[in-house]
Design a protein around this motif. Structure first.
Motif, PDB file in Angstrom:
ATOM      1  N   GLU A   1       0.833  -1.211   0.000  1.00 37.32           N
ATOM      2  CA  GLU A   1       0.000   0.000   0.000  1.00 37.32           C
ATOM      3  C   GLU A   1       0.865   1.259   0.000  1.00 37.32           C
ATOM      4  OE1 GLU A   1      -3.365   0.022  -0.276  1.00 37.32           O
ATOM      5  OE2 GLU A   1      -3.222  -2.148  -0.463  1.00 37.32           O
TER       6      GLU A   1
ATOM      7  N   THR B   1       2.202   1.836  -3.431  1.00 39.96           N
ATOM      8  CA  THR B   1       1.120   2.328  -4.303  1.00 39.96           C
ATOM      9  C   THR B   1       0.855   3.809  -4.060  1.00 39.96           C
ATOM     10  OG1 THR B   1       0.099   0.126  -4.311  1.00 39.96           O
ATOM     11  CG2 THR B   1      -1.286   1.975  -4.985  1.00 39.96           C
ATOM     12  N   LEU B   2       0.847   4.228  -2.787  1.00 39.98           N
ATOM     13  CA  LEU B   2       0.628   5.651  -2.469  1.00 39.98           C
ATOM     14  C   LEU B   2       1.755   6.516  -3.023  1.00 39.98           C
ATOM     15  CD1 LEU B   2      -0.741   5.441   1.192  1.00 39.98           C
ATOM     16  CD2 LEU B   2      -1.898   6.530  -0.745  1.00 39.98           C
TER      17      LEU B   2
ATOM     18  N   THR C   1       1.299   7.280  -6.660  1.00 43.07           N
ATOM     19  CA  THR C   1       0.272   8.268  -7.026  1.00 43.07           C
ATOM     20  C   THR C   1       0.858   9.662  -7.124  1.00 43.07           C
ATOM     21  OG1 THR C   1      -0.384   8.751  -4.729  1.00 43.07           O
ATOM     22  CG2 THR C   1      -1.500   6.911  -5.838  1.00 43.07           C
TER      23      THR C   1
ATOM     24  N   SER D   1      -3.048   4.022   7.173  1.00 43.44           N
ATOM     25  CA  SER D   1      -3.031   2.780   6.394  1.00 43.44           C
ATOM     26  C   SER D   1      -3.039   1.572   7.319  1.00 43.44           C
ATOM     27  CB  SER D   1      -1.790   2.739   5.492  1.00 43.44           C
ATOM     28  OG  SER D   1      -1.829   3.762   4.523  1.00 43.44           O
TER      29      SER D   1
ATOM     30  N   ARG E   1      -8.969  -0.909  -0.135  1.00 49.32           N
ATOM     31  CA  ARG E   1      -7.525  -0.775   0.052  1.00 49.32           C
ATOM     32  C   ARG E   1      -7.202   0.616   0.591  1.00 49.32           C
ATOM     33  NH1 ARG E   1      -3.980  -2.295  -4.983  1.00 49.32           N
ATOM     34  NH2 ARG E   1      -2.436  -1.619  -3.434  1.00 49.32           N
TER      35      ARG E   1
ATOM     36  N   ALA F   1      -4.726   2.519   0.007  1.00 50.18           N
ATOM     37  CA  ALA F   1      -4.250   3.396  -1.062  1.00 50.18           C
ATOM     38  C   ALA F   1      -5.404   3.985  -1.865  1.00 50.18           C
ATOM     39  CB  ALA F   1      -3.288   2.638  -1.991  1.00 50.18           C
TER      40      ALA F   1
ATOM     41  N   SER G   1      -5.919   8.114  -1.614  1.00 49.90           N
ATOM     42  CA  SER G   1      -5.499   8.804  -2.847  1.00 49.90           C
ATOM     43  C   SER G   1      -6.686   9.353  -3.636  1.00 49.90           C
ATOM     44  CB  SER G   1      -4.674   7.865  -3.732  1.00 49.90           C
ATOM     45  OG  SER G   1      -5.451   6.748  -4.140  1.00 49.90           O
TER      46      SER G   1
END
Length: 341
Positions: free
Chosen positions: A70, A73-74, A77, A89, A100, A102, A106
């Motif tokens: 996660e 993934t953040l 972004t 998170s 999720r 993220a 986001s």
């Protein structure tokens, strides 16, 4: 702890962070994010190059692995990580929800002057989604949970997307009642302090120089609840703030102003009612009345959704615990005591 959990064999998980992601972005400046993860999980975590090794119970090791995914993934972004995002998170992963972290953290609602407004908790994300899906949404929760701020961001987003022609922001001026005549100035100047929080939020979301023009044109209207009587509000995004200070009659009056092409969001905190002792709060009874009505949604936020200073969440939680204890039959709870740390 059960016998089963004490005898679990530690597992080792290895996570390789993509070479395109700088490890300092994942571990944080001075390993700040790593220390948060180590504090929150019963696991040994070691980083070497772009490889992170996690040793712990199967459940904890798997959860840390998910968290790292996660976090990456953040970072991708473009918004970057912060200690707050890492902690939020972890909280979401612990709740074992389908969403999720993220995806929640986001979601961009509105951007203005380099600042982006996003939900910061799972319940906030669900609240924002409910506003998209339903015509009338009630956001009920304690101070600091973003219920009014997020609703206003969605209103500005809808106006900019031309989904509505105007925004109407209203709240009851309860305390203005008998003391209104003693305040200096015109009626507008007397009412203004009760509407000031709504103006303040607008200045966060729009260019300040555009706000007077929008107000003058009627594209944005900020008015006391009493000004809504007798109107039908079409093609508008309408927000009623501080709704706990409406009577049941006022709440009915407001809800029946709904016109074609409009959305309504009603926000309030049922624990902070300023009405006279003999007056029922319209927000407290409306769920019993409209709970089963189609296209009406009730979004509940709690102390876990407070996004102000961390201490505010603890204060709200302490008051919730105190009120819960007081409500028990025969309870005699002193005010002095220890709240959540």
């Amino acid at each position: 702890m059960t016998e089963h959990t004490t005898k679990q064999t530690p597992q080792q998980h290895t996570v390789t962070v993509p070479a395109s992601i700088p490890m300092v972005s994942v571990l944080g400046p001075g390993d700040e994010f790593l220390r948060i993860v180590e504090r929150e999980f019963v696991a040994d975590i070691h980083s070497r190059g772009n490889t992170v090794t996690i040793t712990g119970s199967p459940a904890e090791a798997a959860l840390v692995e998910r968290l790292l995914d996660e976090m990456v993934t953040l970072i991708r972004t473009g918004q970057g990580l912060s200690a707050e995002l890492v902690e939020r998170s972890i909280s979401m992963l612990r709740t074992e929800t389908q969403e999720r972290p993220a995806e929640v953290l986001s979601l961009n609602i509105l951007s203005n002057r380099g600042r982006t407004i996003r939900p910061k908790t799972l319940n906030q994300k669900r609240y924002v989604d409910a506003i998209d899906k339903h015509t009338v949404v009630f956001g009920i929760g304690p101070a600091g949970t973003g219920k009014t701020y997020l609703a206003m961001a969605k209103a500005v987003q809808a106006l900019q997307a031309k989904e509505v022609n105007r925004i109407i922001l209203t709240r009851p001026a309860v305390e203005a009642g008998e003391r209104l005549g003693f305040l200096p100035g015109t009626l507008s100047e007397k009412i203004d302090p009760y509407l000031r929080p709504l103006y303040d939020a607008l200045h966060d979301m729009l260019d300040p120089e555009s706000i007077p023009k929008l107000l003058t044109a009627g594209t944005i209207e900020v008015a006391p609840l009493a000004y809504m009587r007798g109107r039908t509000l079409n093609d508008a995004f309408i927000i009623l703030d501080e709704a706990q200070n409406t009577s049941p009659e006022q709440m009915k009056m407001f809800l029946t102003r709904l016109g074609f092409g409009s959305k309504m969001v009603v926000t309030g905190d049922v624990t902070q009612v300023d009405l006279p002792a003999d007056t029922r709060s319209g927000l407290r009874v409306v769920r019993d009345i409209l709970g089963d009505v189609r296209d009406v949604h009730f979004a509940l936020l709690t102390s876990h959704d407070v996004v102000r200073h961390k201490l505010v969440g603890r204060i709200v939680a302490a008051y919730e615990t105190y009120e819960e204890q007081r409500s028990r039959p025969g309870a005699d709870v002193p005010y002095r005591g220890q709240g959540p740390r």
